[in-house]
Design a protein around this motif. Structure first.
Motif, short mmCIF file in Angstrom:
data_model
loop_
_atom_site.label_atom_id
_atom_site.label_comp_id
_atom_site.label_asym_id
_atom_site.label_seq_id
_atom_site.Cartn_x
_atom_site.Cartn_y
_atom_site.Cartn_z
N PHE A 149 0.87 -1.11 0.00
CA PHE A 149 0.09 0.00 0.00
C PHE A 149 0.87 1.34 0.21
CE2 PHE A 149 -1.95 -3.42 2.23
CZ PHE A 149 -3.38 -3.38 1.63
N THR A 150 0.40 2.21 -0.85
CA THR A 150 1.26 3.48 -0.75
C THR A 150 0.15 4.70 -0.65
OG1 THR A 150 1.17 3.50 -3.19
CG2 THR A 150 3.24 2.85 -2.41
N CYS A 151 0.63 5.94 0.06
CA CYS A 151 -0.10 6.89 0.19
C CYS A 151 0.33 8.29 -0.55
CB CYS A 151 0.07 6.97 1.91
SG CYS A 151 0.22 5.51 2.66
N PHE A 152 -0.87 9.09 -0.38
CA PHE A 152 -0.37 10.34 -1.35
C PHE A 152 0.13 11.16 -0.23
CE2 PHE A 152 -5.11 10.73 0.06
CZ PHE A 152 -4.98 11.98 0.58
N ASP A 153 0.73 10.83 1.02
CA ASP A 153 1.52 11.83 1.88
C ASP A 153 2.95 11.78 1.26
OD1 ASP A 153 2.51 9.08 2.82
OD2 ASP A 153 1.87 9.56 4.67
N GLY A 154 3.19 10.49 0.29
CA GLY A 154 4.53 10.60 -0.33
C GLY A 154 5.40 9.74 0.68
N VAL A 155 5.11 9.33 1.65
CA VAL A 155 6.14 8.83 2.65
C VAL A 155 5.65 7.05 3.14
CG1 VAL A 155 7.69 8.90 4.34
CG2 VAL A 155 6.95 11.13 3.31
N TYR A 156 4.40 7.38 3.75
CA TYR A 156 4.00 6.08 4.24
C TYR A 156 3.89 4.82 3.19
CZ TYR A 156 2.49 3.86 8.66
OH TYR A 156 2.16 3.02 9.79
N THR A 157 3.94 3.68 3.71
CA THR A 157 3.82 2.42 3.03
C THR A 157 3.31 1.40 3.99
OG1 THR A 157 6.22 1.65 3.16
CG2 THR A 157 5.32 2.82 1.26
N GLU A 158 2.60 0.47 3.67
CA GLU A 158 2.12 -0.79 4.37
C GLU A 158 2.16 -1.92 3.37
OE1 GLU A 158 2.00 -2.41 7.10
OE2 GLU A 158 2.50 -1.13 8.25
#
Ligand SMILES: Nc1nc2c(c(=O)[nH]1)N[C@H]1C(S)=C(S)[C@@H](COP(=O)(O)O)O[C@H]1N2
Ligand SMILES: [Mo]
Length: 234
Positions: A149-158
């Motif tokens: 999973f990627t996020c539009f904060d550009g940093v967090y992943t899971e």
């Protein structure tokens, strides 16, 4: 790219404990004055939105949640500009708008929210599209064994294994507590993995990619368990 800075909010346990104690005194006062609460919440949100250090992640809000973001500032996305991309090892990569996700069958999952820091919000409903349904629509290829999973904060992943991702209590959430997810809570779309610690529930979700194996997420690079089950015996 993995950001290897240690964010302040989970990196300095002692400073954090001291600060929480100080803040708790102020919050107890507010708890008896309901008319002041929304002002407090607004102040906390405003401070969090402007804080590049992430230290305002320490501030409790009155609904029991605390704001967390490893990114200093996160752009707000509306129904007009939000997109969820599904790709990787699938037969039919696709990009959904928020309206398209809302038009799909909705699943309501009620679970506990629990951060590894000890705060907890029991029995919280999250509603949205089941991840299993989205994976079926995309058609996972035989070599696909995990989901990133990627996020539009550009940093967090899971990440989750495919088996975990297909559980019925894992949802791509559009609503929390039967209301559209706010930006602060990771809206318009966040992951909710009911049986695991809340760090697995990526906020501001923008990408779902099927991978050959589990790619450890942001906190997992710092030693958090990739299998973040709430029930440690599981
Ligand atoms: N994109 C993103 N998702 C995230 C995080 C984050 O920093 N960025 N923090 C995680 C952690 S550690 C927790 S406890 C919850 C906090 O969610 P909340 O801010 O809605 O309380 O989000 C999880 N998902
Ligand atoms: Mo957390």
């Amino acid at each position: 790219m993995v950001d290897r800075r240690r964010p302040a909010e989970e990196g300095t346990p002692i400073a954090r404990r001291v600060m929480l104690g100080t803040l708790a005194a102020g919050v107890l006062g507010l708890a008896t004055a309901p008319f002041l609460r929304s002002g407090w919440d607004r102040a906390v949100s405003a401070a969090s939105a402007n804080d590049p250090t992430g230290l305002t992640g320490l501030l409790p809000s009155t609904d029991g949640f605390r704001y967390f973001s490893v990114a200093g500032s996160v752009p707000e996305k509306t129904a007009a500009d939000y997109r969820l991309e599904i790709g990787g090892l699938v037969d039919r990569p696709i990009t959904y708008t928020l309206d398209e996700l809302r038009a799909m069958p909705q699943t309501r999952v009620v679970g506990d929210v629990e951060c590894t820091d000890g705060w907890r919000v029991p029995g919280t409903p999250f509603t949205g599209v089941s991840l299993a349904h989205l994976l079926d629509l995309a058609g996972v290829r035989p070599e696909g064994k995990a989901v990133r999973f990627t996020c539009f904060d550009g940093v967090y992943t899971e990440s989750l294994t495919l088996g975990q991702a297909r559980r019925s209590d894992v949802v791509i959430a559009l609503d929390m507590q039967d209301k559209p997810l706010t930006h602060e809570r990771g809206g318009p779309v966040r992951l909710y993995v009911a049986p695991m610690y809340f760090y697995k529930s990526a906020k501001w979700l923008s990408g779902i990619s099927v991978t050959e194996q589990v790619v450890p997420g942001y906190w997992e690079e710092y030693g958090y368990d990739v299998d973040g089950w709430l029930d440690r015996a599981a």
